[in-house]
Write a protein that holds these residues in place. Sequence first.
Motif, short mmCIF file in Angstrom:
data_model
loop_
_atom_site.label_atom_id
_atom_site.label_comp_id
_atom_site.label_asym_id
_atom_site.label_seq_id
_atom_site.Cartn_x
_atom_site.Cartn_y
_atom_site.Cartn_z
N LEU A 129 32.54 -2.38 38.62
CA LEU A 129 33.28 -2.94 39.56
C LEU A 129 33.79 -4.13 39.57
O LEU A 129 32.68 -5.21 39.38
CB LEU A 129 31.83 -2.85 41.29
N THR A 130 34.85 -4.37 40.28
CA THR A 130 35.75 -5.64 39.92
C THR A 130 36.42 -6.26 41.51
O THR A 130 37.16 -5.11 42.04
CB THR A 130 37.08 -5.43 38.90
N ILE A 165 25.45 -2.93 44.54
CA ILE A 165 25.38 -1.10 44.85
C ILE A 165 24.97 -0.67 43.53
O ILE A 165 24.41 0.72 42.89
CB ILE A 165 26.75 -0.50 44.57
N GLY A 166 24.75 -1.69 42.45
CA GLY A 166 23.74 -1.61 40.89
C GLY A 166 24.40 -1.35 40.05
O GLY A 166 23.87 -0.60 38.62
N MET A 194 32.25 -0.42 48.58
CA MET A 194 32.76 0.52 47.05
C MET A 194 31.84 1.17 46.63
O MET A 194 31.76 2.29 45.85
CB MET A 194 33.00 -0.64 46.26
N ILE A 195 30.14 1.75 47.67
CA ILE A 195 29.07 2.73 47.28
C ILE A 195 30.61 3.85 47.34
O ILE A 195 29.88 4.97 46.46
CB ILE A 195 28.45 2.34 48.11
N LYS A 196 31.03 4.35 47.94
CA LYS A 196 31.79 5.60 48.05
C LYS A 196 33.05 5.82 46.34
O LYS A 196 31.72 7.11 46.41
CB LYS A 196 32.64 6.01 49.60
N CYS A 211 40.94 3.41 44.72
CA CYS A 211 39.72 3.93 44.63
C CYS A 211 39.37 4.16 45.65
O CYS A 211 38.28 4.86 45.13
CB CYS A 211 39.31 2.19 44.92
N MET A 212 40.39 4.87 46.74
CA MET A 212 39.84 5.93 47.66
C MET A 212 40.22 6.72 47.08
O MET A 212 40.27 8.09 47.74
CB MET A 212 39.96 5.71 48.99
#
Length: 275
Positions: A162-163, A187-188, A145-147, A116-117
């Motif tokens: 997002l999971t 995060i939205g 996880m906003i990144k 994920c990164m």
Amino acid sequence: MKNIEVAGKTFGEKELFLICGPCVIEEEKIMMDAAERIKKIAERLHLPLIFKSSFMKDNRSSVEYYQGPGLEKGLRLLEKIKTTFDMPVLSDVHYLSQVKPAAEVLDVIQIPAYLCMQTSLVTEAAKTGKPVNIKHGQFIAPENMIKPVQKVEHYGNKNIILTERGYTFGYNDLIVDPRSFYELNRIGYPVVFDITHCIRRYGIPSADPAGGTRQYLGPIARAGVAAGIDGIFVEAHPKACDALCDAASQLDIDQLEEFLKPLIEIHYTEKKYRK
């Protein structure tokens, strides 16, 4: 919370939605049977559905374990499922070279938790314009996880899922912290709970009955829905004990409908009080 568009349909907080399918693509007969049965269950329960199966599993703990049919054959079968049953399909990518051909078939591109990164992989998926499901890496705090989300947004892509799949705790255990759902919701974007991966006992072969703790599936899933998720990710197989991957944690499809019913009721109650 933003709703997102997948194959012309809206997914978000209004209705609990389902991401479901066998862990990894197996022979065509098994896959077509699974897709048909899962779709009928989703229709009976009025659950928006995205069919999921991996054309390749690159994080198996042994080179001798089944990794899937590969990109070309796997995508052909996913395309057949998509066309035959008229439902969106999702699979995960591991390498940059997989993203473009995958985007030609998939309705949602999934970024594995371990990756994920990885900026190059995440941004390549974002550039396709397809919805991107980013799995929460078990090594970072949920607010971070906003990144990867910002990396996708940078290319104008706002169709993001997002999971959550648990956080590393001790050795070989993933623990689901309800605070994670709160942070991910902030995060939205729609938040999904991957319940079948969080009950895996890592370090134990997935075919070994001790490799999963299915007795926790119901309580964990109900707790996650009550904590404010928007979708359930559950891997399901026509005969889970014989699955070629994650046999100890997948759900038998004949148990799926009854498993989902209380989750729908809890979600209906939770959304009435969601702020």
